[in-house]
Design an enzyme around this catalytic site. Structure first.
Site, PDB file in Angstrom:
ATOM      1  N   LYS A  48      27.518-114.930 -10.479  1.00 35.78           N
ATOM      2  CA  LYS A  48      27.795-113.639 -11.140  1.00 35.78           C
ATOM      3  C   LYS A  48      27.413-112.463 -10.263  1.00 35.78           C
ATOM      4  O   LYS A  48      26.641-112.586  -9.306  1.00 35.78           O
ATOM      5  CB  LYS A  48      27.044-113.529 -12.469  1.00 35.78           C
ATOM      6  CG  LYS A  48      25.500-113.557 -12.375  1.00 35.78           C
ATOM      7  CD  LYS A  48      24.842-112.214 -12.063  1.00 35.78           C
ATOM      8  CE  LYS A  48      23.349-112.311 -11.835  1.00 35.78           C
ATOM      9  NZ  LYS A  48      22.733-111.199 -11.154  1.00 35.78           N
ATOM     10  N   PRO A 158      24.600-118.797  -3.036  1.00 36.03           N
ATOM     11  CA  PRO A 158      23.347-118.715  -2.273  1.00 36.03           C
ATOM     12  C   PRO A 158      22.125-118.681  -3.193  1.00 36.03           C
ATOM     13  O   PRO A 158      22.195-118.192  -4.323  1.00 36.03           O
ATOM     14  CB  PRO A 158      23.479-117.408  -1.485  1.00 36.03           C
ATOM     15  CG  PRO A 158      24.838-116.880  -1.724  1.00 36.03           C
ATOM     16  CD  PRO A 158      25.514-117.690  -2.766  1.00 36.03           C
ATOM     17  N   ALA A 160      18.414-117.725  -4.626  1.00 37.99           N
ATOM     18  CA  ALA A 160      17.575-116.516  -4.770  1.00 37.99           C
ATOM     19  C   ALA A 160      18.288-115.291  -4.218  1.00 37.99           C
ATOM     20  O   ALA A 160      17.717-114.486  -3.483  1.00 37.99           O
ATOM     21  CB  ALA A 160      16.216-116.718  -4.107  1.00 37.99           C
ATOM     22  N   GLY A 162      20.435-113.132  -6.187  1.00 37.12           N
ATOM     23  CA  GLY A 162      20.914-112.153  -7.166  1.00 37.12           C
ATOM     24  C   GLY A 162      22.287-112.510  -7.704  1.00 37.12           C
ATOM     25  O   GLY A 162      22.986-111.671  -8.278  1.00 37.12           O
ATOM     26  N   MET A 163      22.699-113.779  -7.522  1.00 38.93           N
ATOM     27  CA  MET A 163      24.009-114.223  -8.016  1.00 38.93           C
ATOM     28  C   MET A 163      23.881-115.345  -9.037  1.00 38.93           C
ATOM     29  O   MET A 163      24.874-115.967  -9.429  1.00 38.93           O
ATOM     30  CB  MET A 163      24.889-114.677  -6.846  1.00 38.93           C
ATOM     31  CG  MET A 163      25.220-113.539  -5.895  1.00 38.93           C
ATOM     32  SD  MET A 163      26.483-114.021  -4.724  1.00 38.93           S
ATOM     33  CE  MET A 163      27.939-114.090  -5.768  1.00 38.93           C
ATOM     34  N   ALA A 164      22.661-115.603  -9.485  1.00 39.03           N
ATOM     35  CA  ALA A 164      22.409-116.535 -10.591  1.00 39.03           C
ATOM     36  C   ALA A 164      22.882-117.965 -10.329  1.00 39.03           C
ATOM     37  O   ALA A 164      23.370-118.639 -11.234  1.00 39.03           O
ATOM     38  CB  ALA A 164      23.010-115.994 -11.891  1.00 39.03           C
ATOM     39  N   GLY A 165      22.708-118.426  -9.095  1.00 38.72           N
ATOM     40  CA  GLY A 165      23.092-119.805  -8.780  1.00 38.72           C
ATOM     41  C   GLY A 165      22.244-120.822  -9.531  1.00 38.72           C
ATOM     42  O   GLY A 165      22.755-121.842 -10.010  1.00 38.72           O
ATOM     43  N   ASP A 200      19.447-115.246 -17.219  1.00 36.65           N
ATOM     44  CA  ASP A 200      20.858-115.290 -16.809  1.00 36.65           C
ATOM     45  C   ASP A 200      21.591-116.542 -17.306  1.00 36.65           C
ATOM     46  O   ASP A 200      22.814-116.637 -17.147  1.00 36.65           O
ATOM     47  CB  ASP A 200      20.958-115.275 -15.276  1.00 36.65           C
ATOM     48  CG  ASP A 200      20.831-113.872 -14.687  1.00 36.65           C
ATOM     49  OD1 ASP A 200      21.006-112.891 -15.429  1.00 36.65           O
ATOM     50  OD2 ASP A 200      20.577-113.777 -13.468  1.00 36.65           O
TER      51      ASP A 200
HETATM   52  C1  LIG Z   1      18.012-109.502 -12.354  1.00 38.23           C
HETATM   53  C2  LIG Z   1      18.976-110.419 -13.067  1.00 38.23           C
HETATM   54  C3  LIG Z   1      20.198-109.590 -13.478  1.00 38.23           C
HETATM   55  O1  LIG Z   1      21.184-110.369 -14.070  1.00 38.23           O
HETATM   56  O2  LIG Z   1      19.427-111.529 -12.317  1.00 38.23           O
HETATM   57  P1  LIG Z   1      19.394-111.813 -10.722  1.00 38.23           P
HETATM   58  O3  LIG Z   1      20.057-110.655 -10.075  1.00 38.23           O
HETATM   59  O4  LIG Z   1      17.975-111.980 -10.305  1.00 38.23           O
HETATM   60  O5  LIG Z   1      20.201-113.080 -10.557  1.00 38.23           O
HETATM   61  C4  LIG Z   1      18.319-111.049 -14.312  1.00 38.23           C
HETATM   62  O6  LIG Z   1      17.787-110.069 -15.136  1.00 38.23           O
HETATM   63  C5  LIG Z   1      17.236-112.052 -13.958  1.00 38.23           C
HETATM   64  O7  LIG Z   1      17.591-113.245 -14.584  1.00 38.23           O
HETATM   65  P2  LIG Z   1      16.869-114.640 -14.235  1.00 38.23           P
HETATM   66  O8  LIG Z   1      16.797-114.787 -12.751  1.00 38.23           O
HETATM   67  O9  LIG Z   1      17.524-115.703 -15.031  1.00 38.23           O
HETATM   68  O10 LIG Z   1      15.427-114.325 -14.759  1.00 38.23           O
HETATM   69  P3  LIG Z   1      14.287-115.285 -15.335  1.00 38.23           P
HETATM   70  O11 LIG Z   1      14.226-116.519 -14.527  1.00 38.23           O
HETATM   71  O12 LIG Z   1      14.405-115.377 -16.818  1.00 38.23           O
HETATM   72  O13 LIG Z   1      13.020-114.378 -15.030  1.00 38.23           O
HETATM   73  C6  LIG Z   1      12.455-114.259 -13.759  1.00 38.23           C
HETATM   74  C7  LIG Z   1      11.563-113.042 -13.770  1.00 38.23           C
HETATM   75  O14 LIG Z   1      12.383-111.851 -13.682  1.00 38.23           O
HETATM   76  C8  LIG Z   1      11.807-110.810 -14.423  1.00 38.23           C
HETATM   77  N1  LIG Z   1      12.740-110.375 -15.476  1.00 38.23           N
HETATM   78  C9  LIG Z   1      13.859-111.085 -15.768  1.00 38.23           C
HETATM   79  C10 LIG Z   1      14.736-110.634 -16.740  1.00 38.23           C
HETATM   80  C11 LIG Z   1      14.416-109.448 -17.432  1.00 38.23           C
HETATM   81  N2  LIG Z   1      15.196-108.982 -18.400  1.00 38.23           N
HETATM   82  N3  LIG Z   1      13.292-108.760 -17.121  1.00 38.23           N
HETATM   83  C12 LIG Z   1      12.457-109.192 -16.136  1.00 38.23           C
HETATM   84  O15 LIG Z   1      11.459-108.552 -15.864  1.00 38.23           O
HETATM   85  C13 LIG Z   1      10.508-111.353 -15.001  1.00 38.23           C
HETATM   86  O16 LIG Z   1       9.495-111.042 -14.080  1.00 38.23           O
HETATM   87  C14 LIG Z   1      10.747-112.849 -15.021  1.00 38.23           C
HETATM   88  O17 LIG Z   1       9.552-113.577 -14.967  1.00 38.23           O
HETATM   89  N1  LIG Z   2      18.790-125.412  -9.098  1.00 36.37           N
HETATM   90  C1  LIG Z   2      18.301-124.293  -8.568  1.00 36.37           C
HETATM   91  N2  LIG Z   2      19.052-123.549  -7.730  1.00 36.37           N
HETATM   92  C2  LIG Z   2      18.569-122.389  -7.215  1.00 36.37           C
HETATM   93  N3  LIG Z   2      17.353-121.922  -7.446  1.00 36.37           N
HETATM   94  C3  LIG Z   2      16.556-122.623  -8.262  1.00 36.37           C
HETATM   95  C4  LIG Z   2      17.001-123.822  -8.857  1.00 36.37           C
HETATM   96  N4  LIG Z   2      16.004-124.270  -9.613  1.00 36.37           N
HETATM   97  C5  LIG Z   2      14.992-123.404  -9.506  1.00 36.37           C
HETATM   98  N5  LIG Z   2      15.311-122.408  -8.685  1.00 36.37           N
HETATM   99  C6  LIG Z   2      14.460-121.258  -8.333  1.00 36.37           C
HETATM  100  O1  LIG Z   2      14.954-120.127  -9.047  1.00 36.37           O
HETATM  101  C7  LIG Z   2      14.841-118.952  -8.268  1.00 36.37           C
HETATM  102  C8  LIG Z   2      16.063-118.060  -8.469  1.00 36.37           C
HETATM  103  O2  LIG Z   2      17.170-118.729  -8.024  1.00 36.37           O
HETATM  104  P1  LIG Z   2      18.680-118.224  -8.123  1.00 36.37           P
HETATM  105  O3  LIG Z   2      19.217-118.415  -9.481  1.00 36.37           O
HETATM  106  O4  LIG Z   2      19.407-118.897  -7.013  1.00 36.37           O
HETATM  107  O5  LIG Z   2      18.607-116.687  -7.756  1.00 36.37           O
HETATM  108  P2  LIG Z   2      18.670-115.313  -8.566  1.00 36.37           P
HETATM  109  O6  LIG Z   2      17.711-115.400  -9.727  1.00 36.37           O
HETATM  110  O7  LIG Z   2      18.269-114.299  -7.550  1.00 36.37           O
HETATM  111  O8  LIG Z   2      20.064-115.132  -8.998  1.00 36.37           O
HETATM  112  C9  LIG Z   2      14.635-119.383  -6.833  1.00 36.37           C
HETATM  113  O9  LIG Z   2      13.416-118.860  -6.392  1.00 36.37           O
HETATM  114  C10 LIG Z   2      14.586-120.896  -6.849  1.00 36.37           C
HETATM  115  O10 LIG Z   2      13.489-121.420  -6.158  1.00 36.37           O
END
Ligand SMILES: C[C@@](CO)(OP(=O)(O)O)[C@H](O)COP(=O)(O)OP(=O)(O)OC[C@H]1O[C@@H](n2ccc(N)nc2=O)[C@H](O)[C@@H]1O
Ligand SMILES: Nc1ncnc2c1ncn2[C@@H]1O[C@H](COP(=O)(O)OP(=O)(O)O)[C@@H](O)[C@H]1O
Length: 434
Positions: A48, A158, A160, A162-165, A200
């Protein structure tokens, strides 16, 4: 509860009929019907990008109130799940905190094998913290049973980035096992489980184009699929991941300064109203003292729905971009190079460090990808800059049964095997797509 404890084989929980809901069938002591050793399901789930990410205050649980527009793109995780046995392993269903039930630490349960292939997968820990394992354990805990299963995931999104893999991996695991174990959970039930794994994950299940409030974990579909107009982007990955909590932490650090002076100015009455507004706007009960996020403007929702990239370009906003760039200033170069190459708008994807570049067509995105990689050449570690073109909206996670014994080993990648294999058998066919 650790994954070890989740085994719970001594707990006398009943079995499941293939078409009954788990709630209805727990405790009946029946075998799982309609499944055979060697049954195999293929699954996929989208990566995403957030076209809008308004970040508000921090809730007592550490999460932030968000208002975000998600776009699911065709850079997808793919995987398969293969049944290794039909004898259910009964799982204790004692309630506990979501994270604990999902198994935060420890070894894999004895009914699960997981392996990864694909770029960067060798750096992933395949233990009870892995989102695939957590998703499998969460489903098993909910159902009260698991069937011995091998899950193979090919990572394309990829890590970690920011694309929610990782969330996509959790979503495809829920979909795949729901099929393979004939569990019959609907999208709402899977989404409720997914929410406990990560903010996510619900979007990974819902997919498409969606608007989410609360913690970003309550996505509401904005467009019907298929047939929705497509948006096209070039993505520039970084070899160095960026921690999501670190970016939210940096957002807080900068905002605390602003908000401290706001608080000096604001009356008690205004502050109380602000927190009421946060609760009302987000539907989160415990939003007390957390500021509501800036909400996506109607024009942005309309442009996203219409696939109007030109209009969207000027409306894209991401409150996590500034903190992400403060942590990784070198990413400014990629943004500048994408604009130089003619991207309509380049921005940080979610919490970064991937840079997304919105383009007017797939071909335009290919051109921008080529021009930026030629201009920058190398990434931060001196490797050739990795670019990928992707389009969306595409559907959320889906799973398709592909027949008996069709499982193949994924070459390379980390692998943990903790259960005995089985022999291929007959198979029923169940397709599911949302
Ligand atoms: C920022 C976003 C935008 O879509 O995604 P990414 O860009 O990282 O993929 C999301 O809010 C991330 O979603 P996700 O990566 O699933 O977060 P989680 O594992 O639930 O949380 C990881 C950590 O991110 C922070 N977190 C997450 C979601 C949220 N609404 N507030 C937060 O502060 C918290 O510190 C939490 O402990
Ligand atoms: N199956 C998995 N694939 C990717 N990352 C994972 C997985 N399981 C746990 N993680 C952990 O979740 C964190 C976030 O991974 P990811 O979803 O790839 O990135 P982001 O939250 O930035 O979109 C990483 O630090 C990674 O170590």
């Amino acid at each position: 509860m650790s994954a070890e404890a989740v085994r719970g084989q001594g707990v006398p929980v009943g079995g499941v009929g293939a078409t009954s809901s788990p709630e209805a069938v727990r405790g009946q002591g029946e075998p799982v019907r309609g499944v055979s050793v060697g049954d195999r399901v293929e699954a996929r789930a989208p990566g995403k990008v957030n076209l809008y990410l308004g970040c508000g205050g921090r809730l007592p649980d550490g999460y932030h109130l968000l208002d975000t527009v998600f776009l699911a793109v065709d850079l997808e995780e793919r995987g398969s799940a293969t049944l290794l046995g039909t004898e259910p392993v009964w799982i204790g269903s004692e309630p506990g905190p979501a994270g604990a039930a999902a198994g935060a630490v420890g070894a894999l349960p004895n009914w699960l094998e997981v392996s990864f292939a694909g770029q960067g997968s060798e750096q992933l820990a395949v233990d009870a913290t892995n989102l695939v394992v957590r998703a499998a354990v969460a489903l098993a805990t909910h159902l009260g049973y698991a069937l011995p299963t091998r899950i193979e995931v090919e990572k394309r999104v990829p890590i970690a980035a920011g694309m929610a893999g990782g969330s996509a991996d959790a979503a495809l695991t829920l979909r795949a096992l729901n099929e393979l174990w004939a569990a019959g959970l609907d999208l709402d039930q899977l989404t409720a489980l997914g929410r406990r794994l990560g903010a996510d994950v619900p979007f990974g299940l819902v997919g498409g184009l969606a608007h989410a409030g609360a913690r970003g974990d309550e996505p509401v579909a904005m467009a019907a699929l298929p047939g929705a107009p497509q948006l096209h982007l070039a993505f520039f990955a970084s070899p160095l991941g960026l921690s999501t909590p670190a970016v939210f932490g940096e957002f807080d650090r900068a905002n605390e300064f602003d908000r401290a002076s706001e608080f000096d100015r604001a009356s008690e009455f205004d502050r109380a109203n602000e927190s009421d507004r946060a609760s009302e706007a987000t539907g989160v009960d415990d939003a007390a003292d957390a500021a509501a996020p800036r909400v996506a403007p109607a024009a942005l929702l309309e442009a996203a729905r219409a696939g109007d990239a030109a209009a969207l370009a000027g409306l894209i906003a991401n409150d996590l971009q500034a903190p992400a760039l403060r942590l990784r200033p070198e990413l400014e170069r990629t943004i500048a190079a994408a604009h130089e190459a003619g991207a309509l708008r380049a921005f940080v994807s979610g919490s970064g460090p991937t840079i997304a570049a919105l383009c007017s067509s797939r071909e335009h995105a290919e051109q921008v990808a080529a021009a930026v990689t030629a201009a920058l050449g190398e990434d931060e570690l001196g490797y050739p800059l990795r670019a990928v073109v992707a389009s969306g909206p595409v559907p959320g996670a889906s799973a398709t049964s592909t027949g008996p014994g069709a499982g193949t080993d994924v070459p390379g990648g980390a692998s943990v095997a903790l259960t005995a294999g089985g022999v291929p058998g007959a198979r029923t066919r169940i397709d599911e797509e949302n």
